[in-house]
Design a protein around this motif. Structure first.
Motif, short mmCIF file in Angstrom:
data_model
loop_
_atom_site.label_atom_id
_atom_site.label_comp_id
_atom_site.label_asym_id
_atom_site.label_seq_id
_atom_site.Cartn_x
_atom_site.Cartn_y
_atom_site.Cartn_z
N ALA A 106 4.95 12.81 13.09
CA ALA A 106 3.60 13.33 12.85
C ALA A 106 2.81 12.32 12.04
O ALA A 106 3.32 11.74 11.08
CB ALA A 106 3.67 14.66 12.11
N ASP A 107 1.59 12.11 12.45
CA ASP A 107 0.65 11.27 11.73
C ASP A 107 -0.41 12.18 11.10
O ASP A 107 -0.77 13.20 11.69
CB ASP A 107 -0.08 10.30 12.66
CG ASP A 107 0.83 9.26 13.27
OD1 ASP A 107 1.88 8.96 12.67
OD2 ASP A 107 0.49 8.75 14.36
N HIS A 131 0.23 -0.83 6.51
CA HIS A 131 0.05 -1.88 7.51
C HIS A 131 -0.80 -1.42 8.69
O HIS A 131 -1.10 -2.20 9.58
CB HIS A 131 1.40 -2.43 7.98
CG HIS A 131 2.29 -1.41 8.60
ND1 HIS A 131 3.06 -0.53 7.86
CD2 HIS A 131 2.53 -1.10 9.90
CE1 HIS A 131 3.74 0.26 8.67
NE2 HIS A 131 3.43 -0.07 9.90
N TRP A 132 -1.21 -0.15 8.73
CA TRP A 132 -2.07 0.37 9.79
C TRP A 132 -3.47 0.57 9.25
O TRP A 132 -3.67 0.96 8.12
CB TRP A 132 -1.58 1.73 10.30
CG TRP A 132 -0.28 1.66 11.01
CD1 TRP A 132 0.94 2.04 10.51
CD2 TRP A 132 -0.03 1.22 12.34
NE1 TRP A 132 1.91 1.85 11.44
CE2 TRP A 132 1.35 1.35 12.59
CE3 TRP A 132 -0.84 0.73 13.34
CZ2 TRP A 132 1.93 1.00 13.78
CZ3 TRP A 132 -0.26 0.38 14.54
CH2 TRP A 132 1.10 0.53 14.76
#
Length: 139
Positions: A106-107, A131-132
């Motif tokens: 899940a994001d 890093h996103w």
């Protein structure tokens, strides 16, 4: 929390949800209007989860799944009902939905400046991935 009811929103809930978000949600979205929520519910009738206590809307989360990625949006609890386990109950319901659909991770979309939300998500076992970056383009 036995008096807390989690259910899927219906089209008749849209105006109540939009009013709720104006009081409880941090920030706004380009889709925070009747047509945007109606499109969501028409495409995925089980995506918008509502928490109610005594018939009063106390929290929301959008648990979207596109077949590839599970995404949580608009986790909001009314200020008068915070710190009562409502966000936890909503996230548990969202995660159960994701698992039932075959989701693997899940994001969550969380505003950078919303420190209170960072603590909520961390307490639920989520971690930040620096890093996103999100890239957007209004259509």
């Amino acid at each position: 929390m036995s008096d807390l009811r989690i259910r899927c929103a219906t089209l008749s809930d849209i105006d109540t949800v939009l009013h709720f978000w104006s009081q409880a949600a941090e920030g706004t979205s380009i889709s925070d209007d009747h047509d945007g929520v109606a499109r969501l519910l028409t495409r995925d009738p089980e995506a918008l989860l509502l928490a109610e206590r005594d018939g009063i809307l106390t929290g929301t989360v959008i648990a979207g799944f596109d077949g590839w990625r599970c995404s949580a949006y608009r986790l909001a609890v009314h200020p008068d009902h915070r710190r009562q386990g409502i966000a936890t109950a909503l996230l548990e319901a969202a995660e159960q939905r994701f698992a039932a659909l075959g989701g693997r991770r899940a994001d969550a979309m969380v505003l950078e400046a919303n420190e209170r939300a960072h603590h909520t998500w961390a307490a639920a076992g989520y971690h930040r991935e620096d890093h996103w970056r999100r890239w957007v383009k209004p259509l």
